[in-house]
Design a protein around this motif. Sequence first.
Motif, PDB file in Angstrom:
ATOM      1  N   HIS A 162       0.873  -1.181   0.000  1.00  0.00           N
ATOM      2  CA  HIS A 162       0.000   0.000   0.000  1.00  0.00           C
ATOM      3  C   HIS A 162       0.914   1.236   0.000  1.00  0.00           C
ATOM      4  O   HIS A 162       1.650   1.468   0.951  1.00  0.00           O
ATOM      5  N   VAL A 163       0.836   2.041  -1.061  1.00  0.00           N
ATOM      6  CA  VAL A 163       1.704   3.212  -1.224  1.00  0.00           C
ATOM      7  C   VAL A 163       0.873   4.488  -1.223  1.00  0.00           C
ATOM      8  O   VAL A 163      -0.125   4.583  -1.946  1.00  0.00           O
ATOM      9  N   ILE A 164       1.280   5.451  -0.422  1.00  0.00           N
ATOM     10  CA  ILE A 164       0.628   6.760  -0.324  1.00  0.00           C
ATOM     11  C   ILE A 164       1.624   7.801  -0.813  1.00  0.00           C
ATOM     12  O   ILE A 164       2.807   7.746  -0.454  1.00  0.00           O
ATOM     13  N   THR A 165       1.184   8.748  -1.615  1.00  0.00           N
ATOM     14  CA  THR A 165       2.087   9.786  -2.111  1.00  0.00           C
ATOM     15  C   THR A 165       1.648  11.148  -1.604  1.00  0.00           C
ATOM     16  O   THR A 165       0.451  11.424  -1.464  1.00  0.00           O
ATOM     17  N   ASP A 166       2.622  12.005  -1.323  1.00  0.00           N
ATOM     18  CA  ASP A 166       2.369  13.347  -0.826  1.00  0.00           C
ATOM     19  C   ASP A 166       3.360  14.318  -1.441  1.00  0.00           C
ATOM     20  O   ASP A 166       4.572  14.050  -1.446  1.00  0.00           O
ATOM     21  N   VAL A 167       2.869  15.438  -1.925  1.00  0.00           N
ATOM     22  CA  VAL A 167       3.720  16.549  -2.352  1.00  0.00           C
ATOM     23  C   VAL A 167       3.328  17.748  -1.502  1.00  0.00           C
ATOM     24  O   VAL A 167       2.164  18.158  -1.504  1.00  0.00           O
ATOM     25  N   ILE A 168       4.292  18.277  -0.770  1.00  0.00           N
ATOM     26  CA  ILE A 168       4.019  19.322   0.204  1.00  0.00           C
ATOM     27  C   ILE A 168       4.691  20.612  -0.238  1.00  0.00           C
ATOM     28  O   ILE A 168       5.895  20.629  -0.504  1.00  0.00           O
ATOM     29  N   ALA A 169       3.925  21.684  -0.290  1.00  0.00           N
ATOM     30  CA  ALA A 169       4.483  22.999  -0.578  1.00  0.00           C
ATOM     31  C   ALA A 169       4.755  23.682   0.762  1.00  0.00           C
ATOM     32  O   ALA A 169       3.827  24.026   1.487  1.00  0.00           O
ATOM     33  N   GLY A 170       6.014  23.830   1.111  1.00  0.00           N
ATOM     34  CA  GLY A 170       6.350  24.434   2.387  1.00  0.00           C
ATOM     35  C   GLY A 170       7.818  24.293   2.689  1.00  0.00           C
ATOM     36  O   GLY A 170       8.592  23.715   1.919  1.00  0.00           O
ATOM     37  N   GLU A 171       8.238  24.813   3.837  1.00  0.00           N
ATOM     38  CA  GLU A 171       9.630  24.782   4.253  1.00  0.00           C
ATOM     39  C   GLU A 171      10.026  23.329   4.498  1.00  0.00           C
ATOM     40  O   GLU A 171       9.395  22.619   5.279  1.00  0.00           O
ATOM     41  N   PRO A 172      11.073  22.833   3.834  1.00  0.00           N
ATOM     42  CA  PRO A 172      11.380  21.400   3.863  1.00  0.00           C
ATOM     43  C   PRO A 172      11.633  20.834   5.254  1.00  0.00           C
ATOM     44  O   PRO A 172      11.139  19.754   5.572  1.00  0.00           O
ATOM     45  N   GLU A 173      12.415  21.530   6.077  1.00  0.00           N
ATOM     46  CA  GLU A 173      12.734  20.963   7.388  1.00  0.00           C
ATOM     47  C   GLU A 173      11.488  20.835   8.247  1.00  0.00           C
ATOM     48  O   GLU A 173      11.292  19.816   8.915  1.00  0.00           O
ATOM     49  N   GLU A 174      10.630  21.853   8.245  1.00  0.00           N
ATOM     50  CA  GLU A 174       9.395  21.767   9.020  1.00  0.00           C
ATOM     51  C   GLU A 174       8.488  20.674   8.464  1.00  0.00           C
ATOM     52  O   GLU A 174       7.792  19.987   9.221  1.00  0.00           O
ATOM     53  N   ALA A 175       8.493  20.506   7.148  1.00  0.00           N
ATOM     54  CA  ALA A 175       7.694  19.435   6.539  1.00  0.00           C
ATOM     55  C   ALA A 175       8.184  18.067   7.011  1.00  0.00           C
ATOM     56  O   ALA A 175       7.389  17.182   7.335  1.00  0.00           O
ATOM     57  N   LEU A 176       9.493  17.890   7.069  1.00  0.00           N
ATOM     58  CA  LEU A 176      10.062  16.629   7.547  1.00  0.00           C
ATOM     59  C   LEU A 176       9.646  16.336   8.982  1.00  0.00           C
ATOM     60  O   LEU A 176       9.312  15.201   9.330  1.00  0.00           O
ATOM     61  N   LEU A 177       9.680  17.358   9.816  1.00  0.00           N
ATOM     62  CA  LEU A 177       9.320  17.167  11.219  1.00  0.00           C
ATOM     63  C   LEU A 177       7.851  16.771  11.354  1.00  0.00           C
ATOM     64  O   LEU A 177       7.507  15.913  12.166  1.00  0.00           O
ATOM     65  N   THR A 178       6.986  17.389  10.555  1.00  0.00           N
ATOM     66  CA  THR A 178       5.577  17.026  10.573  1.00  0.00           C
ATOM     67  C   THR A 178       5.378  15.602  10.092  1.00  0.00           C
ATOM     68  O   THR A 178       4.627  14.815  10.686  1.00  0.00           O
ATOM     69  N   VAL A 179       6.065  15.234   9.023  1.00  0.00           N
ATOM     70  CA  VAL A 179       5.965  13.881   8.485  1.00  0.00           C
ATOM     71  C   VAL A 179       6.459  12.865   9.508  1.00  0.00           C
ATOM     72  O   VAL A 179       5.853  11.805   9.702  1.00  0.00           O
ATOM     73  N   SER A 180       7.552  13.183  10.181  1.00  0.00           N
ATOM     74  CA  SER A 180       8.089  12.273  11.193  1.00  0.00           C
ATOM     75  C   SER A 180       7.094  12.044  12.318  1.00  0.00           C
ATOM     76  O   SER A 180       6.930  10.915  12.797  1.00  0.00           O
ATOM     77  N   ALA A 181       6.405  13.102  12.735  1.00  0.00           N
ATOM     78  CA  ALA A 181       5.427  12.973  13.814  1.00  0.00           C
ATOM     79  C   ALA A 181       4.230  12.138  13.396  1.00  0.00           C
ATOM     80  O   ALA A 181       3.513  11.607  14.253  1.00  0.00           O
ATOM     81  N   GLU A 182       4.006  12.011  12.084  1.00  0.00           N
ATOM     82  CA  GLU A 182       2.852  11.281  11.561  1.00  0.00           C
ATOM     83  C   GLU A 182       3.221   9.887  11.068  1.00  0.00           C
ATOM     84  O   GLU A 182       2.428   9.266  10.350  1.00  0.00           O
TER      85      GLU A 182
END
Length: 345
Positions: free
Chosen positions: A120-140
């Motif tokens: 099962h593969v989920i794809t996401d493209v996020i428009a935003g500051e990369p480091e903050e995006a990584l931290l959000t992704v890590s928390a999820e």
Amino acid sequence: MCTTVRRDQRHRTHRRSRSGDVGRSPPKWYRSSGRGTRRAVTDDERTNVIAVGLDGSPAATAALHWAAAEAGLRRVPLRLVHAREPDSRPEPEAMPPGPTGREIVDAARDDVLRRRPDLHVITDVIAGEPEEALLTVSAEARMLVLGSYGTRRLPSFFLGGVSLSTVARAEHPVVLVRAEEDPEAREAGTAHEPEQEEVHPHGPRVVVALGLDHDYANLLRFAFETAEVTGLPLHVVHAIRLPSHVYVPGGPVVPHIAVQYRKEVEGEVRELVRPWAERHPRVELRAALRLEGTAQAVVHEAEGSDLLVVGRCRKHRTALGPRIGPVAHAAVHHAACPVAVVPHD
């Protein structure tokens, strides 16, 4: 070892970034619950994924393959993420445009599903500051997997430039995979065929660097779970330096005092590991004490292993901000295998 999971599209509220990629704020997750119907994914399901950051680099591709193999073994979804800041500056006419974020994650998805059609593969493209995006992704996610260039530098994740501060601030484990790794080979049993005459005596294994001065529950949980799902032995390493009382003043070590001290430390390590070994009886457990600096001992023990697991104390902060600590720093830069940095208290 994967279970068959229907690969469904995930609908979410989205906005168009200036770069032409799709971002999301906030994400809404859905999963198919039957033909023609969809239900919202629960918080437990949403965080029970393995996420991988993609930027189109060889290191990110290695991270993708490692993360896909791990998701298959753990039977959880794989989340592919690309993030970049919206950029309104026009591209120079002489410079051909690079791939969009959507093209990067779609190519990665096709690569994964060609190798693992039941994942099962989920794809996401996020428009935003990369480091903050990584931290959000890590928390999820259960863990975040990124590419690494080892002793040279961390790569330019998400085309935005991300430093070790991301690893130092992430809520959940971050696994760094070097570009030259071939994570797919570990399932085929060929991950560690020596290219030279050197043969690592311990063989394939998971190595965890363990101290005695913090709460290492998160570290041991991650290490034992990984060893269990991969079917690899778990090698616990604890480095010690002999204290002054085992030496003759101004002279050599007193052997019987040194032996007694070593036994005491071994007993402490066994007691720390024992509850986790009882919870995971199928894990083959090994242990080693090394009389050398911790960072040096950890990197040495990791030679030839499939994964090195090191801790990062959440309380380790300096005037310059969060830091990952000397052991994790040495592991990230010098260990040849993938390195999991696990936050603990």
